[in-house]
Design a protein around this motif. Structure first.
Motif, PDB file in Angstrom:
ATOM      1  N   PRO A 168      80.737  40.498  48.387  1.00 29.60           N
ATOM      2  CA  PRO A 168      82.134  40.635  48.808  1.00 29.60           C
ATOM      3  C   PRO A 168      82.281  40.279  50.285  1.00 29.60           C
ATOM      4  O   PRO A 168      81.494  40.714  51.129  1.00 29.60           O
ATOM      5  N   PHE A 169      83.296  39.476  50.584  1.00 23.15           N
ATOM      6  CA  PHE A 169      83.576  39.097  51.969  1.00 23.15           C
ATOM      7  C   PHE A 169      85.067  38.844  52.101  1.00 23.15           C
ATOM      8  O   PHE A 169      85.616  37.981  51.416  1.00 23.15           O
ATOM      9  N   ASP A 170      85.716  39.614  52.984  1.00 20.20           N
ATOM     10  CA  ASP A 170      87.161  39.529  53.150  1.00 20.20           C
ATOM     11  C   ASP A 170      87.819  39.732  51.777  1.00 20.20           C
ATOM     12  O   ASP A 170      87.531  40.713  51.104  1.00 20.20           O
ATOM     13  N   ALA A 171      88.678  38.810  51.351  1.00 17.91           N
ATOM     14  CA  ALA A 171      89.328  38.936  50.043  1.00 17.91           C
ATOM     15  C   ALA A 171      88.619  38.100  48.983  1.00 17.91           C
ATOM     16  O   ALA A 171      89.200  37.786  47.943  1.00 17.91           O
ATOM     17  N   TYR A 172      87.334  37.774  49.233  1.00 10.96           N
ATOM     18  CA  TYR A 172      86.612  36.862  48.354  1.00 10.96           C
ATOM     19  C   TYR A 172      85.237  37.426  48.022  1.00 10.96           C
ATOM     20  O   TYR A 172      84.790  38.423  48.592  1.00 10.96           O
ATOM     21  N   GLU A 173      84.564  36.765  47.094  1.00  9.75           N
ATOM     22  CA  GLU A 173      83.166  37.048  46.833  1.00  9.75           C
ATOM     23  C   GLU A 173      82.414  35.723  46.845  1.00  9.75           C
ATOM     24  O   GLU A 173      82.879  34.722  46.301  1.00  9.75           O
ATOM     25  N   VAL A 174      81.261  35.737  47.508  1.00  9.09           N
ATOM     26  CA  VAL A 174      80.479  34.521  47.724  1.00  9.09           C
ATOM     27  C   VAL A 174      79.155  34.654  46.980  1.00  9.09           C
ATOM     28  O   VAL A 174      78.504  35.703  47.034  1.00  9.09           O
ATOM     29  N   SER A 175      78.759  33.595  46.298  1.00 13.81           N
ATOM     30  CA  SER A 175      77.500  33.629  45.552  1.00 13.81           C
ATOM     31  C   SER A 175      76.819  32.270  45.623  1.00 13.81           C
ATOM     32  O   SER A 175      77.427  31.260  45.987  1.00 13.81           O
ATOM     33  N   ILE A 176      75.532  32.261  45.287  1.00 16.33           N
ATOM     34  CA  ILE A 176      74.766  31.021  45.163  1.00 16.33           C
ATOM     35  C   ILE A 176      74.681  30.692  43.681  1.00 16.33           C
ATOM     36  O   ILE A 176      74.224  31.514  42.879  1.00 16.33           O
ATOM     37  N   VAL A 177      75.134  29.503  43.298  1.00 15.15           N
ATOM     38  CA  VAL A 177      75.154  29.146  41.880  1.00 15.15           C
ATOM     39  C   VAL A 177      74.041  28.175  41.501  1.00 15.15           C
ATOM     40  O   VAL A 177      73.684  28.074  40.327  1.00 15.15           O
ATOM     41  N   SER A 178      73.475  27.450  42.473  1.00 14.75           N
ATOM     42  CA  SER A 178      72.357  26.562  42.147  1.00 14.75           C
ATOM     43  C   SER A 178      71.586  26.199  43.406  1.00 14.75           C
ATOM     44  O   SER A 178      72.134  26.225  44.519  1.00 14.75           O
ATOM     45  N   VAL A 179      70.309  25.869  43.193  1.00 16.52           N
ATOM     46  CA  VAL A 179      69.422  25.454  44.282  1.00 16.52           C
ATOM     47  C   VAL A 179      68.643  24.234  43.817  1.00 16.52           C
ATOM     48  O   VAL A 179      68.119  24.206  42.697  1.00 16.52           O
ATOM     49  N   THR A 180      68.572  23.218  44.655  1.00 17.52           N
ATOM     50  CA  THR A 180      67.725  22.056  44.376  1.00 17.52           C
ATOM     51  C   THR A 180      66.904  21.743  45.624  1.00 17.52           C
ATOM     52  O   THR A 180      67.337  22.041  46.740  1.00 17.52           O
ATOM     53  N   PRO A 181      65.725  21.136  45.450  1.00 16.41           N
ATOM     54  CA  PRO A 181      65.071  20.841  44.173  1.00 16.41           C
ATOM     55  C   PRO A 181      64.414  22.089  43.597  1.00 16.41           C
ATOM     56  O   PRO A 181      64.323  23.120  44.262  1.00 16.41           O
ATOM     57  N   GLU A 182      63.960  21.994  42.349  1.00 18.71           N
ATOM     58  CA  GLU A 182      63.249  23.108  41.744  1.00 18.71           C
ATOM     59  C   GLU A 182      61.873  23.248  42.385  1.00 18.71           C
ATOM     60  O   GLU A 182      61.314  22.285  42.914  1.00 18.71           O
ATOM     61  N   ALA A 183      61.347  24.459  42.326  1.00 18.21           N
ATOM     62  CA  ALA A 183      60.024  24.716  42.899  1.00 18.21           C
ATOM     63  C   ALA A 183      58.941  24.118  42.003  1.00 18.21           C
ATOM     64  O   ALA A 183      59.020  24.195  40.776  1.00 18.21           O
TER      65      ALA A 183
END
Length: 327
Positions: free
Chosen positions: A212-227
């Motif tokens: 949660p941040f201010d009136a929003y929510e922030v998330s990580i949806v993907s990461v590249t490259p794969e390990a």
């Protein structure tokens, strides 16, 4: 009067009649003499599906109805910039609508050619839009208010209404794709979040719940490259896609109940004579929420499950403090 004189007089009168008749036939009408021109009767379809006709001394199409903004692909047709948008008659598909643009900043337009952009402005004549703002449509919210953007280390972008700066990679415990692991692991990154009113420097993990941040929510949806077990990734290799969503609205009856009863609901007790108060409520479903609260000395996060009766009475079924949330 002699016969010859009568003949000359007859032809003279006839000539005058012919001249007057020709003048009356060829002279402009009263309206046209005032500057009005009879334009061809045809209509042009505007981006919103309405039609406009020709008018004025030059018989130009009247301006189309304006819209708050237009989104489409920016292309060049000769010396003309054009926005390719959905057809007002068929929607997106094989048929598109070419919206001519009048652009003052050619350098900006050239940099965005071939991209999906959002344009604001006003129509001049017909469907020519004089551009006020021209920006990439990437990172812009969809109809649900959700926006996504991909950043490399050191990059910053306005994603929705939150500016996110990808400061650095703090750790990568993701399971390599060529190895079987007990746990999936996660990427940990340091970021700076900025809105119109708030700034937050924090760590985010790729497997954590939205922050949660201010009136929003922030998330990580993907990461590249794969390990991969055989390759060590440098910080410059990472690309992280962030998502910014509006915070779900909180049931007002639940919010009031939890704020009034937090002291009795919390399994943990206050320290040093403090008093618990709510700092954040994020409702995750009709019957569940994540709350953050503190007493000035310890800060806690709890998962709450509740029910609401038909007459609006709230009953908390579960109140579980997350491990490691206190300090």
């Amino acid at each position: 009067m002699t016969t010859q004189l009568r003949t000359l007089l007859f032809f003279g009168i006839l000539l005058v009649v012919v001249v007057v008749a020709l003048y009356l036939h060829l002279a402009p009408s009263g309206q046209e003499s005032l500057g009005e021109v009879a334009c061809t009767e045809e209509a042009m379809i505007c981006p919103d599906g309405t039609g406009v006709g020709r008018t004025g001394a030059l018989c130009e199409f009247t301006p189309c109805p304006n819209q708050e903004s237009f989104t489409g692909e920016l292309i060049a047709q000769g010396d003309q910039y054009v926005l390719s948008v959905a057809s007002p008659l068929t929607g997106m598909g094989e048929v598109t609508y070419a919206l001519p643009l009048i652009v003052s900043d050619v350098t900006e337009a050239e940099a965005l050619l071939g991209n999906i952009v959002t344009v604001t402005g006003s129509f001049t004549t017909g469907n020519s839009l004089r551009v006020t703002t021209l920006s990439s449509a990437e990172n812009q919210p969809n109809e649900a208010g959700v926006a996504q953007g991909t950043l490399a280390v050191g990059e910053s972008a306005l994603i929705g209404a939150v500016r996110i700066t990808f400061v650095g990679v703090e750790g990568d415990s993701r399971c390599p794709i060529d190895v079987e692991c007990i746990q999936a692991g996660a990427l940990t990154v340091s970021v700076t979040l900025e809105s119109d009113t708030d700034t937050l420097n924090t760590l985010m993990m790729s497997d954590q719940q939205p922050l949660p941040f201010d009136a929003y929510e922030v998330s990580i949806v993907s990461v590249t490259p794969e390990a991969v077990s055989t390759k060590v990734l440098g910080a410059a290799n990472y690309r992280v896609t962030f998502q910014v969503s509006p915070l779900p609205s909180v049931d007002s009856a639940f919010e009031q109940y939890i704020r009034v009863n937090i002291a009795s609901l919390s399994p943990a007790k206050t320290v040093l004579g403090g008093t618990f108060y709510i700092t954040s409520i994020r409702q995750t479903s009709d019957t569940s929420a994540v709350i953050q609260y503190e007493d000035g000395h310890i800060a806690l996060t709890a998962d709450v499950v509740f029910t609401k009766t038909s007459d609006g009475e709230i009953k908390v079924e579960e109140f579980i403090i997350r491990r490691g949330s206190g300090f």
